[in-house]
Design an enzyme around this catalytic site. Sequence first.
Site, PDB file in Angstrom:
ATOM      1  N   LYS A 192       0.829  -1.203   0.000  1.00 39.15           N
ATOM      2  CA  LYS A 192       0.000   0.000   0.000  1.00 39.15           C
ATOM      3  C   LYS A 192       0.865   1.254   0.000  1.00 39.15           C
ATOM      4  CE  LYS A 192      -3.846   0.043   2.229  1.00 39.15           C
ATOM      5  NZ  LYS A 192      -4.896   0.045   3.238  1.00 39.15           N
ATOM      6  N   ARG A 237      -3.137   2.870   8.709  1.00 35.52           N
ATOM      7  CA  ARG A 237      -3.489   1.585   8.082  1.00 35.52           C
ATOM      8  C   ARG A 237      -2.244   0.733   7.903  1.00 35.52           C
ATOM      9  NH1 ARG A 237      -8.378   2.729   4.681  1.00 35.52           N
ATOM     10  NH2 ARG A 237      -8.558   4.969   4.756  1.00 35.52           N
ATOM     11  N   GLY A 249      -7.839  -7.373   4.698  1.00 35.99           N
ATOM     12  CA  GLY A 249      -8.644  -7.396   5.916  1.00 35.99           C
ATOM     13  C   GLY A 249      -7.993  -8.103   7.086  1.00 35.99           C
ATOM     14  N   MET A 308      -5.231  -7.252   8.816  1.00 37.98           N
ATOM     15  CA  MET A 308      -4.621  -6.446   9.871  1.00 37.98           C
ATOM     16  C   MET A 308      -5.450  -5.192  10.094  1.00 37.98           C
ATOM     17  SD  MET A 308      -0.627  -7.148   9.415  1.00 37.98           S
ATOM     18  CE  MET A 308      -0.644  -6.515   7.785  1.00 37.98           C
ATOM     19  N   ARG A 310      -3.638  -1.614  -6.138  1.00 37.42           N
ATOM     20  CA  ARG A 310      -2.830  -2.832  -6.052  1.00 37.42           C
ATOM     21  C   ARG A 310      -3.276  -3.759  -7.177  1.00 37.42           C
ATOM     22  NH1 ARG A 310      -5.840  -5.062  -0.597  1.00 37.42           N
ATOM     23  NH2 ARG A 310      -7.878  -5.134  -1.511  1.00 37.42           N
ATOM     24  N   HIS A 341     -15.506  -8.861   2.190  1.00 35.47           N
ATOM     25  CA  HIS A 341     -14.494  -9.825   2.635  1.00 35.47           C
ATOM     26  C   HIS A 341     -14.740 -11.204   2.040  1.00 35.47           C
ATOM     27  CE1 HIS A 341     -12.806 -12.795   5.473  1.00 35.47           C
ATOM     28  NE2 HIS A 341     -11.778 -11.977   5.434  1.00 35.47           N
ATOM     29  N   ARG A 348      -0.430 -48.358 -15.372  1.00 40.38           N
ATOM     30  CA  ARG A 348      -0.394 -49.343 -14.273  1.00 40.38           C
ATOM     31  C   ARG A 348      -1.179 -50.566 -14.728  1.00 40.38           C
ATOM     32  NH1 ARG A 348      -1.098 -44.270 -11.003  1.00 40.38           N
ATOM     33  NH2 ARG A 348       0.402 -44.293  -9.290  1.00 40.38           N
ATOM     34  N   ARG A 399       4.154 -50.248 -17.097  1.00 42.03           N
ATOM     35  CA  ARG A 399       4.800 -50.804 -15.909  1.00 42.03           C
ATOM     36  C   ARG A 399       4.320 -52.242 -15.692  1.00 42.03           C
ATOM     37  NH1 ARG A 399       3.693 -48.333 -10.089  1.00 42.03           N
ATOM     38  NH2 ARG A 399       1.694 -49.352 -10.382  1.00 42.03           N
ATOM     39  N   GLU A 414      12.054 -45.977  -6.776  1.00 37.00           N
ATOM     40  CA  GLU A 414      11.057 -45.828  -5.717  1.00 37.00           C
ATOM     41  C   GLU A 414      11.614 -46.226  -4.365  1.00 37.00           C
ATOM     42  OE1 GLU A 414       6.945 -46.983  -7.231  1.00 37.00           O
ATOM     43  OE2 GLU A 414       8.216 -48.601  -7.978  1.00 37.00           O
ATOM     44  N   SER A 416      12.277 -43.647 -14.083  1.00 39.98           N
ATOM     45  CA  SER A 416      11.089 -42.841 -13.797  1.00 39.98           C
ATOM     46  C   SER A 416      10.902 -42.838 -12.286  1.00 39.98           C
ATOM     47  CB  SER A 416       9.860 -43.436 -14.494  1.00 39.98           C
ATOM     48  OG  SER A 416       8.720 -42.709 -14.099  1.00 39.98           O
ATOM     49  N   GLY A 453       9.248 -42.876  -8.980  1.00 44.17           N
ATOM     50  CA  GLY A 453       7.954 -43.169  -8.355  1.00 44.17           C
ATOM     51  C   GLY A 453       7.981 -42.485  -6.999  1.00 44.17           C
ATOM     52  N   THR A 454       7.654 -41.211  -7.012  1.00 35.64           N
ATOM     53  CA  THR A 454       7.860 -40.420  -5.790  1.00 35.64           C
ATOM     54  C   THR A 454       6.820 -40.723  -4.719  1.00 35.64           C
ATOM     55  OG1 THR A 454       6.768 -38.658  -7.004  1.00 35.64           O
ATOM     56  CG2 THR A 454       9.166 -38.501  -6.773  1.00 35.64           C
ATOM     57  N   ASN A 455       5.755 -41.461  -5.075  1.00 32.82           N
ATOM     58  CA  ASN A 455       4.814 -41.864  -4.021  1.00 32.82           C
ATOM     59  C   ASN A 455       5.506 -42.857  -3.089  1.00 32.82           C
ATOM     60  OD1 ASN A 455       2.949 -40.429  -5.525  1.00 32.82           O
ATOM     61  ND2 ASN A 455       2.192 -42.247  -6.584  1.00 32.82           N
ATOM     62  N   ASP A 456       6.038 -43.913  -3.693  1.00 33.41           N
ATOM     63  CA  ASP A 456       6.739 -44.894  -2.864  1.00 33.41           C
ATOM     64  C   ASP A 456       8.034 -44.326  -2.308  1.00 33.41           C
ATOM     65  OD1 ASP A 456       5.389 -47.427  -2.503  1.00 33.41           O
ATOM     66  OD2 ASP A 456       5.357 -47.544  -4.682  1.00 33.41           O
ATOM     67  N   CYS A 475       6.712 -40.080 -12.271  1.00 30.77           N
ATOM     68  CA  CYS A 475       5.322 -40.471 -12.485  1.00 30.77           C
ATOM     69  C   CYS A 475       4.543 -40.567 -11.170  1.00 30.77           C
ATOM     70  CB  CYS A 475       5.240 -41.788 -13.254  1.00 30.77           C
ATOM     71  SG  CYS A 475       6.005 -43.153 -12.387  1.00 30.77           S
ATOM     72  N   TYR A 491      10.896 -35.217 -18.361  1.00 32.84           N
ATOM     73  CA  TYR A 491       9.442 -35.066 -18.416  1.00 32.84           C
ATOM     74  C   TYR A 491       8.835 -35.298 -17.038  1.00 32.84           C
ATOM     75  CZ  TYR A 491       9.019 -40.167 -18.245  1.00 32.84           C
ATOM     76  OH  TYR A 491       9.088 -41.468 -17.846  1.00 32.84           O
TER      77      TYR A 491
HETATM   78  C1  PEP Z   1       4.942 -44.219  -7.181  1.00 30.17           C
HETATM   79  O1  PEP Z   1       5.245 -44.981  -6.273  1.00 30.17           O
HETATM   80  O2  PEP Z   1       5.238 -43.027  -7.190  1.00 30.17           O
HETATM   81  C2  PEP Z   1       4.178 -44.721  -8.327  1.00 30.17           C
HETATM   82  C3  PEP Z   1       3.923 -43.930  -9.357  1.00 30.17           C
HETATM   83  O3  PEP Z   1       3.701 -45.978  -8.237  1.00 30.17           O
HETATM   84  P1  PEP Z   1       2.390 -46.385  -7.416  1.00 30.17           P
HETATM   85  O4  PEP Z   1       1.714 -45.125  -6.971  1.00 30.17           O
HETATM   86  O5  PEP Z   1       1.564 -47.198  -8.339  1.00 30.17           O
HETATM   87  O6  PEP Z   1       2.972 -47.169  -6.298  1.00 30.17           O
HETATM   88 MG    MG Z   2       5.076 -47.107  -6.641  1.00 34.15          MG
END
Ligand code: PEP
Ligand code: MG
Length: 900
Positions: free
Chosen positions: A28, A98, A107, A109, A347, A468, A587, A643, A770, A789, A791-794, A856, A876
Site C-alpha cells: 500500500k 493503516r 482485511g 490487519m 494494487r 471480505h 499401471r 509398468r 522408488e 522414472s 515413483g515419488t509416491n513410494d 510419475c 518429463y
Molecule cells: C509411485 O510410487 O510413485 C508410483 C507412481 O507408483 P504407485 O503409486 O503405483 O505405487
Molecule cells: Mg510405486
Amino acid sequence: MTDTQYVYSFGGGTAQGSAEQKQLLGGKGANLAEMSRLGIPVPPGFTLTTEACLYFQDHDGSYPAGLEAQVDDHLARLQELQGRRFGGDADPLLLSVRSGAPISMPGMMDTVLNLGLNRQVVAALEAAGSDPRFVRDAYRRLLTMYGDVVMGVPHREFESILGAARQREAVEDDSALSASALGEVIAAFEELIEGHAGRPFPQDPREQLWGGIRAVFESWDNQRARDYRRLNGIPSTMGTGVNVQAMVFGNRGDDCATGVAFTRNPASGEPGLYGEFLVNAQGEDVVAGIRTPRPIRPAEGDGMAALFGPATAQLEEVCGVLEEHYREMQDVEFTIEDGRLYMLQTRTGKRTGSAAVRIAVDMVREGRIDATTALERVEPDHLEQMLAPDFDPADKAAAVAAGRLLAKGLPAGPGAASGRIALNAERASEMAVAGPVLLVREETSPEDIVGMHASAGIVTSRGGMTSHAAVVARGMGKPCIVGAGDLHVDEASGEVRVAGQTWREGDALSIDGSTGEVLAGALAPQESEVLAALTGEGPPTAASHAFQQVLDWADGARRMRVRANADTPEDARRARSFGAQGIGLCRTEHMFFEEDRIPRVRRMILAATAAERQAPLAELLPVQQGDFEGIFEAMDGLPVTVRLLDPPLHEFLPHGDKALAELAAEMGISASEVAEKAESLRELNPMLGHRGCRLGVTAPEIYDMQAEAIVRAACARRRAGGDVRAEIMIPLAGTAEELQRLRQRIAATIERVQAEEGVSTEILIGTMIEVPRAALVAEEVAAHADFFSFGTNDLTQMTFGFSRDDVGSFLPEYIEQGVLPYDPFARIDEAGVGSLVRAACEGGRRAKEHLHLGVCGEHGGEPHSIAFFESVGLDYVSCSPYRVPIARLAAARAALRREA
Ligand code: PEP
Ligand code: MG
C-alpha cells in the site's frame, strides 16, 4: 540518532518512495508513493517501514531509535502541506493509520480512522458550524475502531449500543441517527471503553497516533494474520508498513462517496472499469459488507456518473493511467469528498481463473505485455479453476422449475458446489471432515478464513462483490455468493429462513457461484465448459480459446515434456486431448481388476506351481495384448511406458468367507484350500512386501506374459502402420542385480517374440526409482536401464517411513502443528526425498550421459514439485490426465524462472 530512514513521505505530487520498494514500504505504501509520483490525487501522508515493524517484533514492542523524531518531522511537513494542525480544534488535521504488508493480506490487519478527534475538538468543530451529526459520527467511529483495535474492546459491544440507539430512534441505518442520539452513543462508547480497558479513551491526539501505530505493528502477529500467512505461504519475516495519511471523508454529505473498483471485471476479465460505490459512506462500510453498494456502471439505469460526473470521469482516467503504468489489472479504493476524487489505494487485483486467463490474453493482444509476462501472471491454480465443475443446466433448470431456487445473490466466486449448511466457520471445519460443507453466514470476517478454506462454497446474506467473503473466496478459488438478502441467517437458533421455509445446519444446499443462485437440496456438480471443449465433448468457447492460447505459449516456453498416467485407451485419448506427450505410467494391474479378467488373475495367483500358472496366464495374454494395442493406438507416435505388475498378489483375492467360498466353487477346489493360500499371501507390511520386481524375480512367468503381450501389441500396431514407442518399466527395484536379471529375461522375450512376429521395433527397458537404495546406487542401476522414472509416491513413503495408506492418522496434525510445512505426498519434500531424486539423476547420468529421466508419482502434476523437477533436469513429468494442462503451464513457468 540513527541514520536509518524509517519514515517515507508521499502526496502533494511527490514521494520519497516508489512502487519498487514494496518490501520496505509494504504494497500500500509503495503504491501510494507511486501514485503521488504519477500526479494522481492521493491524500498526503507518510509510511513507517517494514524494517521498523521487524525491529518492533524483535525488541518486545520497542521502537528503533530515531523513529519518533522522524514521525514528528513528517507530521510537521504534513501539517504544513494541509494547512491544518493535528490536535488543532478549529479545523484540525485528522489522520488514518493503516497497515500494509509487502504481500496483500486483505482485511487481516488493523486500521484506525479519524485520529485527532476528541471531545474538545468535537465541541470546537460544532461551535465553528460543522454538522454535529457528521462530527459526532466521525468521533464514534474513532471510538469504535480505536476501542476495538487498540484497547481490545469487542466490536460487537459497540454494535449492540448502536443497535439499541437505532431501535430507540426507529431508524434502520446508523447514518440516520440524530445528533443527540449520537451524543448518547459517544458517552456510552467512552464508558464502555473505560469499563473494559480500565483506562479512558486517550484524548491526546499524539497518544492516539502512537496507539494506532503500535496496534498495526502488533497486528502483524495476531492469530488471523498468522492463519492467513500459513494458508497462503507468506513468510512471517516480512513485517508490515504503517501508512499515516490525512483523512478525506466520503461520509460528509450527499456529494461524498466511497468505493472500490477494478480496472477490468475480476470475475470475467471483461475490459472496462468495474466497481461499486456507496453515497455518503466510509470505505469500511463497503469492505465490511454492512451496506450493499451500487454498481458504478450498472447494466441498466444510472450509475455513479449521474451523481458524480466529473469525479467519475476522473476515476475512469486514473484507472486508465494506472493500467497503462502498471500494465496489470488494478484494484483501487477511492473516496469522493465534496465532489473531489481521492485515490486511497491501488494494487494488483485478485481475479478468478477465467478472468486471469482472459486478461493475460487480452493484454498481450493489446500490446501491453508479452507472452512471457502472460505466463508469469496465469497461475496453475487459475487453470485448475477453469476446469472446475459446474451444474448440469438441465438439472438446474429442473430444480428451479420445481421451486428449489431459494435466493439469488451476487456471483462473487464462480463454480458450482453443494454441501451441508454450516452456520459458522468453526462448525464448517468440523463438519467438513465428513463431506462437503457450505458456509452460510450474514457476512464473513477475517476470523472465518480457516472455516472458509474447509468449505466447498460460501454464501453470505449481506455484502457486495468486494466484501471480505467475495475477495477471500475468489482468492481461494471457491464458489461464492454474497448479498443473498432473502436469506435470513440466524446463527443463534441454527436456522436459515427463506421464502417461508426453514433450513437447519446440516441440510443440503447447492450454489452456483457463477450466477448467484442458491438452490435447495444437493445438485451434482459437473465438468466445466473448458474441460468439455478440451475433450471434444462440448463446443469451443471464448474461454476455451483463451485457455488454449495460454497453453500454446506455455508449450513454447517449457523444456520438460508432460506425459500422463493413464491405464486404458479411453484415459489415453483423454490425456492426449489435454496435450499429453505420451504415457509416463500405465499401471497394468488396473486392467486386472476388470470383471472379465479378475477370475483368471485369481486362478493364476492360486496356482500351486509355475506349470499350473501357465493356463490362466495364457488366457490373460491376448486380453492384455488387446489393452496395449488400444493404448498404443491412442498414443500413436508418442511414448508409452508400461509398468509391469506392481501390487502384492493378495490385493487381487476376494475378502470375506463368502467371496472366498465363491471363488473356491468357481475353481473347483475346497474353500479351505483357497483360505489357506490367501492366508499365506497375507503380509504384515504389504507396502514393503512381496510386490513390484520382487514378484518378477520369484514368479517370472507373470512378467514373461506381460512382456510378451506388450511386444505382440507393438508388432501388431506396427503391422497396421502405427508408430509405436513402447517402454517397459520395472517397478520397485532396489538393486542392480534385480534389474539385470529381469532385463535379461525381458530382452530375451522381446527378441523371441519379434522373431516369431517377423517385426522389429525398438522397445526400451527401464526402471522406476522408488526405493531409496536404488537412488543411492543409481549409477549401478543405470547400467541396466534405458530410463529412470521416479515413483515419488513410494519414494516418499520409504524415505519418511510413512505408510501411504495410514498417514492420515497423524499427518494432518503434523501439518497443523507445523512439524511438516505441507503434505509431502502432495508436494515433493525437496530436502529429503528431493535429495535422493537429485542424487539418482546425477548417478544415473554418470553411467549414461543421456539417460532419460522422468517422474510419475503424484508430484508430477503439482506446480511446486514441477519447479523442483525442472531444477534437477528431468526430461518429463507425468501426471493424471486432468492435471496435464496445469503441468504444461507449471513446467513453462519453472523453465522461465530458471532462465531468469
Ligand atoms: C509411485 O510410487 O510413485 C508410483 C507412481 O507408483 P504407485 O503409486 O503405483 O505405487
Ligand atoms: Mg510405486
